[in-house]
Write an enzyme that holds these catalytic residues in place. Structure first.
Site, PDB file in Angstrom:
ATOM      1  N   THR A 196       0.816  -1.217   0.000  1.00 22.89           N
ATOM      2  CA  THR A 196       0.000   0.000   0.000  1.00 22.89           C
ATOM      3  C   THR A 196       0.853   1.272   0.000  1.00 22.89           C
ATOM      4  OG1 THR A 196      -0.176   0.055   2.421  1.00 22.89           O
ATOM      5  CG2 THR A 196      -1.856  -1.194   1.218  1.00 22.89           C
ATOM      6  N   ASP A 197       0.196   2.373  -0.317  1.00 27.79           N
ATOM      7  CA  ASP A 197       0.856   3.678  -0.318  1.00 27.79           C
ATOM      8  C   ASP A 197       0.412   4.473   0.913  1.00 27.79           C
ATOM      9  OD1 ASP A 197      -1.702   4.612  -0.885  1.00 27.79           O
ATOM     10  OD2 ASP A 197      -1.262   5.067  -2.980  1.00 27.79           O
ATOM     11  N   LEU A 198       0.756   5.745   0.959  1.00 27.57           N
ATOM     12  CA  LEU A 198       0.404   6.578   2.116  1.00 27.57           C
ATOM     13  C   LEU A 198      -1.104   6.707   2.330  1.00 27.57           C
ATOM     14  CD1 LEU A 198       3.015   9.480   1.904  1.00 27.57           C
ATOM     15  CD2 LEU A 198       2.827   7.719   3.662  1.00 27.57           C
ATOM     16  N   GLY A 208      -3.091   4.262   2.051  1.00 25.99           N
ATOM     17  CA  GLY A 208      -3.585   2.980   2.530  1.00 25.99           C
ATOM     18  C   GLY A 208      -4.213   2.125   1.449  1.00 25.99           C
ATOM     19  N   ILE A 209      -3.996   2.494   0.192  1.00 25.10           N
ATOM     20  CA  ILE A 209      -4.526   1.696  -0.917  1.00 25.10           C
ATOM     21  C   ILE A 209      -3.355   1.054  -1.665  1.00 25.10           C
ATOM     22  CG2 ILE A 209      -6.615   3.084  -1.138  1.00 25.10           C
ATOM     23  CD1 ILE A 209      -5.388   4.447  -3.568  1.00 25.10           C
TER      24      ILE A 209
END
Length: 130
Positions: free
Chosen positions: A14-16, A18-19
């Site tokens: 995930t990225d910042l 949250g995806i």
């Protein structure tokens, strides 16, 4: 002929926000393709050692439809669309339950040791219905 491959989204995917980071979908479908080929009875390490043939992605057309999130259980569905002398065209989709999150059309090519296109091995062509 549809192959199904299950996976779980980990924090590292995930990225910042949250995806799932967009490039990780390509990793997910790569894993599924490897298992699809293995399920067809092709040992890619042996194929390379014996004939010098490897598979490479020539083209990917991807659509990001809806985000996956940390801890989601996903399913990659791989469907053969067409196969030719040296190529395989696949539809690969990532699903969460009944929601399609990602879709890609992927063209694979068989390459000889010198990097030139090579005919798909006869056993693989037969298992693909050709």
């Amino acid at each position: 002929m549809m192959h199904r491959f299950a996976l779980r989204v980990y924090y590292e995917d995930t990225d910042l926000a949250g995806i799932v980071y967009y490039a990780n979908y390509l990793k997910f479908i790569e894993r599924a393709r490897s298992e699809w080929v293995r399920g067809l009875g092709v040992d890619q390490v042996r194929l390379k050692a014996e004939s010098g043939i490897v598979f490479a992605v020539r083209r990917v057309e991807a659509d990001y439809l809806s985000p996956a999130r940390f801890d989601d259980v996903l399913e990659v569905r791989t469907t053969l669309q067409a196969a030719g002398g040296a190529r395989i065209d696949l539809l690969q989709e990532v699903w969460r339950d009944e929601a399609r999150l990602f879709s890609a059309v992927v063209r694979l090519v068989a390459l000889a040791a010198d990097g030139r296109p090579a005919r798909l091995p006869a056993a693989l062509r037969a298992s693909l219905g050709g």
